[in-house]
Design a protein around this motif. Structure first.
Motif, PDB file in Angstrom:
ATOM      1  N   ALA A   1       0.809  -1.222   0.000  1.00 21.31           N
ATOM      2  CA  ALA A   1       0.000   0.000   0.000  1.00 21.31           C
ATOM      3  C   ALA A   1       0.842   1.273   0.000  1.00 21.31           C
ATOM      4  O   ALA A   1       0.273   2.371   0.025  1.00 21.31           O
ATOM      5  CB  ALA A   1      -0.924  -0.008   1.223  1.00 21.31           C
ATOM      6  N   LEU A   2       2.161   1.161  -0.073  1.00 20.06           N
ATOM      7  CA  LEU A   2       3.005   2.358  -0.035  1.00 20.06           C
ATOM      8  C   LEU A   2       2.744   3.287  -1.211  1.00 20.06           C
ATOM      9  O   LEU A   2       2.534   2.829  -2.338  1.00 20.06           O
ATOM     10  CB  LEU A   2       4.483   1.970  -0.051  1.00 20.06           C
ATOM     11  CG  LEU A   2       5.054   1.346   1.205  1.00 20.06           C
ATOM     12  CD1 LEU A   2       6.495   0.897   0.961  1.00 20.06           C
ATOM     13  CD2 LEU A   2       4.995   2.323   2.369  1.00 20.06           C
ATOM     14  N   SER A   3       2.815   4.569  -0.950  1.00 19.42           N
ATOM     15  CA  SER A   3       2.775   5.560  -2.029  1.00 19.42           C
ATOM     16  C   SER A   3       4.167   5.620  -2.669  1.00 19.42           C
ATOM     17  O   SER A   3       5.144   5.095  -2.118  1.00 19.42           O
ATOM     18  CB  SER A   3       2.422   6.937  -1.463  1.00 19.42           C
ATOM     19  OG  SER A   3       3.504   7.423  -0.656  1.00 19.42           O
ATOM     20  N   TYR A   4       4.256   6.287  -3.801  1.00 18.75           N
ATOM     21  CA  TYR A   4       5.546   6.458  -4.471  1.00 18.75           C
ATOM     22  C   TYR A   4       6.540   7.132  -3.527  1.00 18.75           C
ATOM     23  O   TYR A   4       7.681   6.681  -3.389  1.00 18.75           O
ATOM     24  CB  TYR A   4       5.364   7.293  -5.747  1.00 18.75           C
ATOM     25  CG  TYR A   4       6.668   7.692  -6.383  1.00 18.75           C
ATOM     26  CD1 TYR A   4       7.388   6.784  -7.151  1.00 18.75           C
ATOM     27  CD2 TYR A   4       7.195   8.974  -6.208  1.00 18.75           C
ATOM     28  CE1 TYR A   4       8.603   7.134  -7.734  1.00 18.75           C
ATOM     29  CE2 TYR A   4       8.410   9.333  -6.788  1.00 18.75           C
ATOM     30  CZ  TYR A   4       9.109   8.420  -7.542  1.00 18.75           C
ATOM     31  OH  TYR A   4      10.304   8.765  -8.111  1.00 18.75           O
ATOM     32  N   ASN A   5       6.121   8.230  -2.889  1.00 15.66           N
ATOM     33  CA  ASN A   5       7.030   8.961  -2.002  1.00 15.66           C
ATOM     34  C   ASN A   5       7.481   8.111  -0.818  1.00 15.66           C
ATOM     35  O   ASN A   5       8.642   8.174  -0.414  1.00 15.66           O
ATOM     36  CB  ASN A   5       6.382  10.256  -1.506  1.00 15.66           C
ATOM     37  CG  ASN A   5       6.290  11.278  -2.613  1.00 15.66           C
ATOM     38  OD1 ASN A   5       7.076  11.264  -3.553  1.00 15.66           O
ATOM     39  ND2 ASN A   5       5.319  12.171  -2.517  1.00 15.66           N
ATOM     40  N   ALA A   6       6.579   7.308  -0.264  1.00 14.84           N
ATOM     41  CA  ALA A   6       6.949   6.447   0.860  1.00 14.84           C
ATOM     42  C   ALA A   6       7.925   5.367   0.396  1.00 14.84           C
ATOM     43  O   ALA A   6       8.913   5.082   1.088  1.00 14.84           O
ATOM     44  CB  ALA A   6       5.708   5.831   1.496  1.00 14.84           C
ATOM     45  N   TYR A   7       7.683   4.785  -0.771  1.00 12.44           N
ATOM     46  CA  TYR A   7       8.585   3.749  -1.280  1.00 12.44           C
ATOM     47  C   TYR A   7       9.985   4.322  -1.511  1.00 12.44           C
ATOM     48  O   TYR A   7      10.988   3.693  -1.174  1.00 12.44           O
ATOM     49  CB  TYR A   7       8.037   3.127  -2.567  1.00 12.44           C
ATOM     50  CG  TYR A   7       8.911   2.011  -3.082  1.00 12.44           C
ATOM     51  CD1 TYR A   7       8.853   0.744  -2.507  1.00 12.44           C
ATOM     52  CD2 TYR A   7       9.802   2.223  -4.126  1.00 12.44           C
ATOM     53  CE1 TYR A   7       9.671  -0.285  -2.956  1.00 12.44           C
ATOM     54  CE2 TYR A   7      10.619   1.206  -4.583  1.00 12.44           C
ATOM     55  CZ  TYR A   7      10.553  -0.040  -3.994  1.00 12.44           C
ATOM     56  OH  TYR A   7      11.376  -1.053  -4.438  1.00 12.44           O
ATOM     57  N   ARG A   8      10.058   5.507  -2.071  1.00 17.09           N
ATOM     58  CA  ARG A   8      11.350   6.149  -2.351  1.00 17.09           C
ATOM     59  C   ARG A   8      12.091   6.524  -1.068  1.00 17.09           C
ATOM     60  O   ARG A   8      13.281   6.803  -1.098  1.00 17.09           O
ATOM     61  CB  ARG A   8      11.151   7.389  -3.217  1.00 17.09           C
ATOM     62  CG  ARG A   8      10.598   7.109  -4.598  1.00 17.09           C
ATOM     63  CD  ARG A   8      11.593   6.521  -5.539  1.00 17.09           C
ATOM     64  NE  ARG A   8      12.666   7.464  -5.742  1.00 17.09           N
ATOM     65  CZ  ARG A   8      13.890   7.138  -6.138  1.00 17.09           C
ATOM     66  NH1 ARG A   8      14.181   5.895  -6.378  1.00 17.09           N
ATOM     67  NH2 ARG A   8      14.809   8.038  -6.295  1.00 17.09           N
ATOM     68  N   ALA A   9      11.383   6.532   0.077  1.00 16.72           N
ATOM     69  CA  ALA A   9      11.997   6.878   1.360  1.00 16.72           C
ATOM     70  C   ALA A   9      12.635   5.660   2.039  1.00 16.72           C
ATOM     71  O   ALA A   9      13.121   5.767   3.155  1.00 16.72           O
ATOM     72  CB  ALA A   9      10.962   7.513   2.278  1.00 16.72           C
TER      73      ALA A   9
END
Length: 184
Positions: free
Chosen positions: A75-83
């Motif tokens: 369920a991660l967003s793009y920004n969360a995944y990139r973090a």
């Protein structure tokens, strides 16, 4: 032991292509040097066994393993995944001279199909264990990934080597699941 760039790239490309065409989820990193505590039990490995397994898997239906990736990662967003960054010890050396490095990439976001990564040394292969400490979770990932999530499956790996400058390890190949391939 010296690893030639061509052999490393061709070996990684061949095994990733096999995974992309449904021949199995395992990616193979050759001649890696890493902490033995981060590996599962070694099993015999040979080119003939790899080809036989690929041929057998080619005749089977696709094994959708998305349910093996915990929901908070899917369920991660793009920004969360990139973090999510590589954890301590990564990038790790692939060769004795340190000329090639690798780092694992977590499953999550659109990369929800997990892969197994095995390190091959000689005639033995050891699975790389997928535990949380292989990654650092910065905000906003740390805001949505529970602390008790101990296993973080892999979606692929990245290869680095000094290409443009001797002291900078540039990304030259990324193998991420069956949906993303980059060669610089």
């Amino acid at each position: 032991m010296t690893i030639r760039r061509r052999d490393l790239f061709l070996g990684a490309a061949a095994t990733t292509a096999a995974a992309a065409f449904g021949l199995g989820p395992a990616l193979t990193l050759m001649a890696a040097r890493a902490d033995p505590a981060g590996f599962g039990e070694a099993v015999p490995f040979s080119r003939a066994a790899l080809l036989a397994a690929a041929e057998a898997l080619a005749g089977e239906a696709f094994d959708d393993r998305r349910d093996q990736v915990p929901e908070p990662l899917r369920a991660l967003s793009y920004n969360a995944y990139r973090a999510i960054r590589p954890g301590p010890g990564f990038p790790a050396p692939l060769s004795e001279d340190g000329g090639f490095l690798y780092e694992t990439m977590p499953a999550g976001f659109v990369f929800a199909q997990p892969v197994d990564i095995h390190v091959v040394e000689g005639d033995m292969a050891r699975p790389l264990l997928a535990f949380r400490e292989r990654h650092i979770f910065d905000p906003p990932a740390s805001d949505v990934i529970p602390e008790d999530l101990l296993e973080v499956p892999f979606s692929g790996f990245r290869l680095r080597s000094p290409i443009n400058a001797g002291d900078v390890f540039d990304e030259f190949a990324v193998f991420q699941g069956a949906s993303y391939f980059l060669a610089a």
